[in-house]
Design a protein around this motif. Structure first.
Motif, PDB file in Angstrom:
ATOM      1  N   ARG A 191       0.857  -1.197   0.000  1.00 13.17           N
ATOM      2  CA  ARG A 191       0.000   0.000   0.000  1.00 13.17           C
ATOM      3  C   ARG A 191       0.882   1.232   0.000  1.00 13.17           C
ATOM      4  O   ARG A 191       1.722   1.424   0.886  1.00 13.17           O
ATOM      5  CB  ARG A 191      -0.884  -0.010   1.247  1.00 13.17           C
ATOM      6  CG  ARG A 191      -1.797   1.199   1.377  1.00 13.17           C
ATOM      7  CD  ARG A 191      -2.969   1.089   0.454  1.00 13.17           C
ATOM      8  NE  ARG A 191      -4.005   2.058   0.802  1.00 13.17           N
ATOM      9  CZ  ARG A 191      -4.346   3.113   0.060  1.00 13.17           C
ATOM     10  NH1 ARG A 191      -3.721   3.333  -1.096  1.00 13.17           N
ATOM     11  NH2 ARG A 191      -5.325   3.917   0.432  1.00 13.17           N
ATOM     12  N   PHE A 192       0.724   2.100  -1.013  1.00  5.97           N
ATOM     13  CA  PHE A 192       1.485   3.340  -1.139  1.00  5.97           C
ATOM     14  C   PHE A 192       0.557   4.518  -0.907  1.00  5.97           C
ATOM     15  O   PHE A 192      -0.491   4.645  -1.570  1.00  5.97           O
ATOM     16  CB  PHE A 192       2.106   3.463  -2.531  1.00  5.97           C
ATOM     17  CG  PHE A 192       3.277   2.534  -2.763  1.00  5.97           C
ATOM     18  CD1 PHE A 192       4.586   2.964  -2.562  1.00  5.97           C
ATOM     19  CD2 PHE A 192       3.071   1.233  -3.196  1.00  5.97           C
ATOM     20  CE1 PHE A 192       5.656   2.112  -2.782  1.00  5.97           C
ATOM     21  CE2 PHE A 192       4.134   0.371  -3.417  1.00  5.97           C
ATOM     22  CZ  PHE A 192       5.435   0.809  -3.214  1.00  5.97           C
ATOM     23  N   VAL A 193       0.918   5.408   0.019  1.00 11.43           N
ATOM     24  CA  VAL A 193       0.130   6.608   0.311  1.00 11.43           C
ATOM     25  C   VAL A 193       1.079   7.773   0.574  1.00 11.43           C
ATOM     26  O   VAL A 193       2.288   7.575   0.763  1.00 11.43           O
ATOM     27  CB  VAL A 193      -0.787   6.413   1.534  1.00 11.43           C
ATOM     28  CG1 VAL A 193      -1.821   5.325   1.265  1.00 11.43           C
ATOM     29  CG2 VAL A 193       0.026   6.084   2.778  1.00 11.43           C
ATOM     30  N   ARG A 194       0.508   8.968   0.587  1.00 14.66           N
ATOM     31  CA  ARG A 194       1.302  10.134   0.986  1.00 14.66           C
ATOM     32  C   ARG A 194       0.509  10.948   1.994  1.00 14.66           C
ATOM     33  O   ARG A 194      -0.723  10.960   1.982  1.00 14.66           O
ATOM     34  CB  ARG A 194       1.700  10.982  -0.220  1.00 14.66           C
ATOM     35  CG  ARG A 194       0.572  11.696  -0.921  1.00 14.66           C
ATOM     36  CD  ARG A 194       1.123  12.567  -2.037  1.00 14.66           C
ATOM     37  NE  ARG A 194       0.091  13.452  -2.571  1.00 14.66           N
ATOM     38  CZ  ARG A 194       0.345  14.504  -3.346  1.00 14.66           C
ATOM     39  NH1 ARG A 194       1.606  14.783  -3.689  1.00 14.66           N
ATOM     40  NH2 ARG A 194      -0.635  15.267  -3.797  1.00 14.66           N
ATOM     41  N   LEU A 195       1.249  11.615   2.892  1.00 13.42           N
ATOM     42  CA  LEU A 195       0.649  12.365   3.993  1.00 13.42           C
ATOM     43  C   LEU A 195       1.333  13.726   4.081  1.00 13.42           C
ATOM     44  O   LEU A 195       2.567  13.809   4.144  1.00 13.42           O
ATOM     45  CB  LEU A 195       0.818  11.586   5.298  1.00 13.42           C
ATOM     46  CG  LEU A 195       0.284  12.209   6.586  1.00 13.42           C
ATOM     47  CD1 LEU A 195      -1.224  12.428   6.507  1.00 13.42           C
ATOM     48  CD2 LEU A 195       0.612  11.313   7.777  1.00 13.42           C
ATOM     49  N   ASP A 196       0.515  14.778   4.077  1.00 18.11           N
ATOM     50  CA  ASP A 196       1.039  16.141   4.179  1.00 18.11           C
ATOM     51  C   ASP A 196       1.647  16.334   5.570  1.00 18.11           C
ATOM     52  O   ASP A 196       0.946  16.244   6.585  1.00 18.11           O
ATOM     53  CB  ASP A 196      -0.086  17.149   3.942  1.00 18.11           C
ATOM     54  CG  ASP A 196       0.436  18.570   3.767  1.00 18.11           C
ATOM     55  OD1 ASP A 196       1.536  18.879   4.289  1.00 18.11           O
ATOM     56  OD2 ASP A 196      -0.246  19.393   3.118  1.00 18.11           O
ATOM     57  N   ALA A 197       2.954  16.561   5.622  1.00 17.11           N
ATOM     58  CA  ALA A 197       3.649  16.668   6.909  1.00 17.11           C
ATOM     59  C   ALA A 197       3.121  17.816   7.753  1.00 17.11           C
ATOM     60  O   ALA A 197       3.108  17.725   8.989  1.00 17.11           O
ATOM     61  CB  ALA A 197       5.149  16.837   6.665  1.00 17.11           C
ATOM     62  N   GLU A 198       2.675  18.911   7.111  1.00 16.36           N
ATOM     63  CA  GLU A 198       2.159  20.067   7.852  1.00 16.36           C
ATOM     64  C   GLU A 198       0.847  19.731   8.561  1.00 16.36           C
ATOM     65  O   GLU A 198       0.524  20.342   9.586  1.00 16.36           O
ATOM     66  CB  GLU A 198       1.932  21.246   6.906  1.00 16.36           C
ATOM     67  CG  GLU A 198       3.213  21.932   6.476  1.00 16.36           C
ATOM     68  CD  GLU A 198       2.934  23.220   5.723  1.00 16.36           C
ATOM     69  OE1 GLU A 198       3.612  24.230   6.008  1.00 16.36           O
ATOM     70  OE2 GLU A 198       2.035  23.214   4.857  1.00 16.36           O
ATOM     71  N   LYS A 199       0.112  18.749   8.024  1.00 18.38           N
ATOM     72  CA  LYS A 199      -1.190  18.414   8.587  1.00 18.38           C
ATOM     73  C   LYS A 199      -1.132  17.166   9.481  1.00 18.38           C
ATOM     74  O   LYS A 199      -2.177  16.662   9.900  1.00 18.38           O
ATOM     75  CB  LYS A 199      -2.195  18.179   7.460  1.00 18.38           C
ATOM     76  CG  LYS A 199      -2.434  19.422   6.611  1.00 18.38           C
ATOM     77  CD  LYS A 199      -3.430  19.147   5.489  1.00 18.38           C
ATOM     78  CE  LYS A 199      -3.646  20.380   4.637  1.00 18.38           C
ATOM     79  NZ  LYS A 199      -4.614  20.136   3.522  1.00 18.38           N
ATOM     80  N   ALA A 200       0.064  16.698   9.730  1.00 19.29           N
ATOM     81  CA  ALA A 200       0.209  15.503  10.586  1.00 19.29           C
ATOM     82  C   ALA A 200       1.305  15.738  11.620  1.00 19.29           C
ATOM     83  O   ALA A 200       2.289  14.979  11.683  1.00 19.29           O
ATOM     84  CB  ALA A 200       0.506  14.283   9.734  1.00 19.29           C
TER      85      ALA A 200
END
Length: 298
Positions: free
Chosen positions: A222-231
């Motif tokens: 599973r490949f995803v991306r997460l906005d570092a500013e929002k986490a």
């Protein structure tokens, strides 16, 4: 003369606690238990000399009287022969135990090795080409061929079920997730790759391009991306300081991370297979390939 012999037998009977048969008295004489090679065979004589000597039952059979090892045959014996026999018997038994243990261990190792071979043979993937080749071969009987067919059908069913499971989890695509979905994402799939990115960083966009290719090629992850500013919580928890940062998870546990383009040759121009190989080295990819393979990216 017959009366004298009878009186002699009666006197012997009364003197001994065990019945003794006397035949041919003129030719043989009974041992007194103290002299000759029959020494020790008349138990009562020992009690007369040394009352501490054990008394033998008059009802013992010949086999019950037979010692299993040299015994102390008179009161003045040092017991050396018995001690030597004890040592020899103990040594023989210890060697027998060692031999038995070695045989058992060897048998266990052979059984384990054979079981492992059978398990590997059962897990071995059977391609349709191999099945067709076996069907055309004359060196395989119908029963073995049917076993291969059944195994092939089971493998195809398992692969289909796995594909459906992966699709339900979102495998095959490269998606954005929110911080609230992070834990569910990395724990639901056996292998997950999370890209902590910043929307204004050009290097993060380069990383997105390569991870998108990997997501479509390597369906087992599973490949995803997460906005570092929002986490901020997970950024702090995972001590992420440099972007882009790609973290590889196995069953929800972080096992490796790609920070920036570190370890990738040619800087911004690195090839996708280089990134994929680093992810695989951390256990993030299910599929088999090599770092020099010419992979056809979708």
């Amino acid at each position: 003369q017959g009366k004298q012999a009878q009186k002699h037998i009666q006197s012997v009977w009364q003197a001994s606690s065990c019945p003794l048969s006397v035949t041919m008295a003129d030719k043989f004489k009974m041992s007194n238990g103290q002299h000759g090679m029959l020494r020790g065979q008349a138990p009562d004589a020992f009690q007369k000399v040394d009352p501490s000597m054990p008394k033998r039952s008059c009802h013992d059979t010949d086999f019950e009287r037979m010692p299993v090892k040299p015994q102390k045959t008179h009161a003045n014996s040092t017991g050396f022969t018995s001690q030597v026999a004890d040592i020899a018997t103990t040594g023989i038994m210890e060697q027998a135990l060692v031999d038995r243990l070695n045989t058992t261990m060897q048998k266990g190792m052979e059984d384990g090795y054979n079981a492992r071979l059978e398990e590997e043979d059962e897990d071995r993937h059977i391609s349709q080409e191999e099945l067709d080749r076996q069907e055309d071969s004359k060196n395989i009987d119908d029963d073995d061929l049917e076993v291969l067919r059944a195994r092939r059908r089971q493998q195809m069913k398992d692969a289909h079920d796995k594909k459906l499971k992966y699709q339900a989890l979102g495998h095959g695509s490269y998606d954005d997730i929110e911080e609230e979905a992070f834990l569910k994402t990395v724990t639901s799939s056996e292998r997950a790759v999370v890209h902590f990115h910043h929307k204004m960083f050009e290097k993060c966009k380069v990383m997105d391009m390569h991870l998108g290719k990997c997501a479509r090629k390597f369906f087992g992850t599973r490949f995803v991306r997460l906005d570092a500013e929002k986490a901020p919580f997970f950024v702090e928890k995972l001590k992420i300081r440099t972007l882009p940062c790609v973290v590889v998870f196995n069953d929800g546990v972080a096992v490796g991370r790609q920070v920036g383009f570190e370890g990738l040759s040619m800087g911004d121009e690195f090839e996708t297979v280089q990134l994929a190989w680093r992810i695989k080295e951390w256990g993030g990819l299910e599929e088999d390939f090599g770092p020099e393979d010419d992979i056809q990216w979708v």
